[in-house]
Design a protein around this motif. Structure first.
Motif, mmCIF file in Angstrom:
data_model
loop_
_atom_site.group_PDB
_atom_site.id
_atom_site.type_symbol
_atom_site.label_atom_id
_atom_site.label_comp_id
_atom_site.label_asym_id
_atom_site.label_seq_id
_atom_site.Cartn_x
_atom_site.Cartn_y
_atom_site.Cartn_z
ATOM 1 N N THR A 35 -1.575 6.020 2.070
ATOM 2 C CA THR A 35 -0.781 4.982 1.883
ATOM 3 C C THR A 35 -0.742 4.590 2.322
ATOM 4 O O THR A 35 -1.126 4.128 3.322
ATOM 5 N N THR A 93 2.471 -1.364 -3.123
ATOM 6 C CA THR A 93 1.636 0.419 -2.512
ATOM 7 C C THR A 93 0.934 0.923 -3.443
ATOM 8 O O THR A 93 1.848 0.987 -4.193
ATOM 9 N N ASN A 147 -0.855 4.584 -3.431
ATOM 10 C CA ASN A 147 -1.556 6.029 -3.434
ATOM 11 C C ASN A 147 -3.422 5.921 -4.135
ATOM 12 O O ASN A 147 -3.386 6.229 -5.042
ATOM 13 N N ASN A 162 5.110 7.270 3.007
ATOM 14 C CA ASN A 162 4.765 8.015 2.282
ATOM 15 C C ASN A 162 5.609 10.048 2.427
ATOM 16 O O ASN A 162 5.968 10.631 1.364
#
Length: 282
Positions: free
Chosen positions: A78, A87, A89, A162
């Motif tokens: 992340t 963000t 991932n 997370n």
């Protein structure tokens, strides 16, 4: 009577009565193995970055290990931008240095702005020469720093993601079928990235003051999505903004959510089959 009984209870009695319930709850395991080799070469971030400019990222990993860190299993990387909250991932098999580097390169290709600063924890998946060379041996070197050991709040932005971007999506299951990695990356880089960065608003902390023993925090009054924060930034060029607007105009959050559910069903089907001890090939 209930209040009286509770106050009279010893700590040992409480532990004994709660033991059956606690045994059903998954334990949170720490998969960070300190990388001491490069600690002298990668400084601890003590100065504040220019958090009004996109490009300064915090990074962390999440272990999809279930209740055991033994053996091989999937990990999620992340990274989150402090200014905009953008963000991304990616999934890797194990925490090999080359695998993590490959996915970080992939993330960079999908970001709407370049990485200017990269701050991680002290795990050996980040503190290695592969990543140091990747960030330093370029025309505009990236500021590579690390957090203080055992201080989770140093990377509070990514720790929050997370939970919202990984755990709420995939839970605490053990993912030990390597075929899931490709499916997870397909999900992360497409629907999850589009839905969360374009449609999920957040509220940023503006100011924090400590008055005696009390901490007073002030937040933004209007929540904004990462996409909106990027569009408002003077540090992002108009060509990039036009490109993001074009993508945004083609998106339907309900359709994205439906696709995410379908892809999750495929991932969890592989997880269930692996638990039954069957070999699965896609």
């Amino acid at each position: 009577q209930v209040k009286s009984d509770l106050l009279a209870m010893s700590s040992a009695t409480i532990d004994r009565l709660l033991k059956p319930i606690k045994s059903q709850c998954p334990k949170r395991l720490c998969g960070t193995k300190p990388g001491s080799l490069l600690k002298k070469h990668i400084p601890i971030k003590t100065d504040q970055w220019n958090e009004s400019q996109p490009g300064f990222f915090e990074a962390d990993t999440v272990a999809h290990c279930g209740q055991s860190l033994m053996g091989d299993f999937a990990w999620s990387i992340t990274i989150t931008d402090i200014c905009t909250g953008w963000t991304e991932n990616r999934a890797v098999w194990g925490k090999g240095e080359r695998g993590v580097l490959e996915q970080i390169k992939n993330i960079e290709q999908h970001l709407p702005f370049p990485i200017l600063g990269f701050d991680s924890d002290n795990g050996n998946e980040f503190l290695n020469w592969h990543l140091v060379r990747h960030f330093q041996e370029r025309d505009n070197p990236v500021q590579f720093t690390r957090s203080r050991p055992y201080q989770k709040n140093d990377n509070a932005h990514v720790e929050q993601k997370n939970w919202t971007h990984v755990r709420q999506l995939l839970g605490y299951h053990r993912i030990e079928n390597q075929a899931c990695i490709e499916l997870m990356n397909d999900l992360y880089s497409n629907e999850c990235s589009l839905l969360r960065n374009y449609f999920y608003p957040t509220i940023k902390l503006i100011d924090k003051q400590r008055i005696n023993a009390k901490i007073i925090k002030r937040y933004e009054k209007i929540p904004k999505t990462p996409y909106q924060r990027v569009m408002e930034s003077a540090h992002v060029d108009q060509v990039t903004k036009d490109k993001l607007t074009g993508i945004f105009n083609t998106l339907d959050p309900f359709e994205l959510n439906a696709v995410i559910k379908n892809k999750l069903q495929r991932i969890f089907a592989l997880v269930d089959l692996q638990l039954r001890g069957r070999n699965v090939a896609i």
